[in-house]
Design a protein around this motif. Sequence first.
Motif, short mmCIF file in Angstrom:
data_model
loop_
_atom_site.label_atom_id
_atom_site.label_comp_id
_atom_site.label_asym_id
_atom_site.label_seq_id
_atom_site.Cartn_x
_atom_site.Cartn_y
_atom_site.Cartn_z
N VAL A 88 -10.43 76.02 11.97
CA VAL A 88 -10.20 74.83 11.16
C VAL A 88 -10.04 73.66 12.14
CG1 VAL A 88 -9.37 75.78 8.99
CG2 VAL A 88 -7.79 75.61 10.89
N GLY A 89 -11.14 72.96 12.40
CA GLY A 89 -11.14 71.98 13.47
C GLY A 89 -11.59 70.60 13.04
N THR A 90 -11.64 69.70 14.02
CA THR A 90 -12.19 68.37 13.78
C THR A 90 -13.51 68.24 14.53
OG1 THR A 90 -10.99 67.41 15.66
CG2 THR A 90 -9.90 67.34 13.51
N CYS A 91 -14.30 67.27 14.11
CA CYS A 91 -15.61 67.06 14.75
C CYS A 91 -16.01 65.61 14.62
CB CYS A 91 -16.66 67.98 14.13
SG CYS A 91 -16.99 67.64 12.39
N GLY A 92 -17.00 65.21 15.41
CA GLY A 92 -17.55 63.86 15.33
C GLY A 92 -18.92 63.92 14.69
N PHE A 222 -7.62 66.92 6.12
CA PHE A 222 -7.25 68.20 6.73
C PHE A 222 -6.81 69.16 5.64
CE2 PHE A 222 -5.97 66.69 11.27
CZ PHE A 222 -7.30 66.38 11.51
N ASN A 223 -6.08 68.65 4.66
CA ASN A 223 -5.61 69.53 3.60
C ASN A 223 -6.78 70.15 2.83
OD1 ASN A 223 -3.05 68.88 4.35
ND2 ASN A 223 -2.58 67.63 2.58
N ASP A 224 -7.84 69.37 2.57
CA ASP A 224 -9.02 69.93 1.91
C ASP A 224 -9.60 71.07 2.74
OD1 ASP A 224 -8.85 68.10 -0.14
OD2 ASP A 224 -10.28 66.70 0.78
N MET A 225 -9.76 70.82 4.05
CA MET A 225 -10.33 71.83 4.95
C MET A 225 -9.47 73.10 4.97
SD MET A 225 -10.77 71.42 9.09
CE MET A 225 -9.08 70.91 9.40
#
Length: 236
Positions: A88-92, A222-225
Motif C-alpha cells: 500500500v504505497g504512494t506513487c507519482g 490513503f484511506n480509500d487505498m
Amino acid sequence: MSVHIGAKKEDIADKILLPGDPLRAKYIAEQFLDDVFCYNEVRGMYGYTGTFKGKKISVQGTGMGVPSISIYANELIQSYDVQTLIRVGTCGALQKDVKVRDVILASTATTDSQMNRMVFGGIDFAPTADFQLLKNAYDTGQEKGLNLRVGNVFTSDSFYRDNAIELFELLATYNVLAVEMETTALYTLAAKYDRKALSVLTVSDHVLTGEETSAQERQTTFNDMIEVALDAAIKQ
Ligand SMILES: O=P(O)(O)O[C@H]1O[C@H](CO)[C@@H](O)[C@H]1O
Ligand SMILES: O=c1cc[nH]c(=O)[nH]1
C-alpha cells in the motif's frame, strides 16, 4: 525471529499489508484493525497484527526501494510463511489522465533495478500481480465508486535522477501509469516462492505537471487505498 523482524512465527498473519512508511503501518493498525498488537520495532520498521472484519491480518513497514522491501518480503515469506502480500504505497503519476488522489492497481512493473538482471542474466523477467487479488481489489474499488486505474508502473531505483523528465516522458509514451520504488521486487519474490502479491498505490503527486495533494487529501485517499487492500486481502 528473523534478522530484521523481532516476532514469533505465530505473531504474523498469513496476509499482510506492506506500506513503505512504517508510520503508515502504525496509522493502518490504529485506524483500521481491531485487537491490535505491535510485533516489531527493530530499526523502527513497525509491524502490527490485528483483525479486520474478524479476519487476522498484519501490516509491516518495508522502507523505501527494492533492497529494503526485498529484505522484508524475503523474511516474511521464508521465516513467517506469509502467503498474501499487498503493498500500500504512494506513487507519482506519469499520464495526463492519471490524477492525484487516484488509486492505481499495478498489474506489472517496469524497472531500472539491477536485481532481476542479476538473477535472470540476459532475460528480462516480467513481474505480475496475482490475478485474483487484482480482481478482488478492482471489484472492491468499483463497489466503492473509486476511480481505480490498472496498469504498468515504473519501479525506480532512484527518487532523484538527472534525466528524470526525458525518461518519464518516454515511459508515458509506452503507457506506464506512474513511478514508485518497490513493486517489481515484491512481484518477483512472490513468483519465486509461489505467493500472492499486489501493489495498490495512491497517486501523491504528478511528476510531469508538479501537482500535489494536500496533507488532508492524502489522508482521505490513503484511506480509500487501505480499504481496497484490506478487502482484497480478506476476500482471498
Ligand atoms: O509511500 P511509499 O510506500 O514509501 O512509496 C513511495 O514513496 C517513497 C518515496 O518517497 C518510495 O518508497 C516510493 O515507492
Ligand atoms: O514521485 C514519486 C512519488 C511517490 N513515489 C515515488 O517514487 N515518486
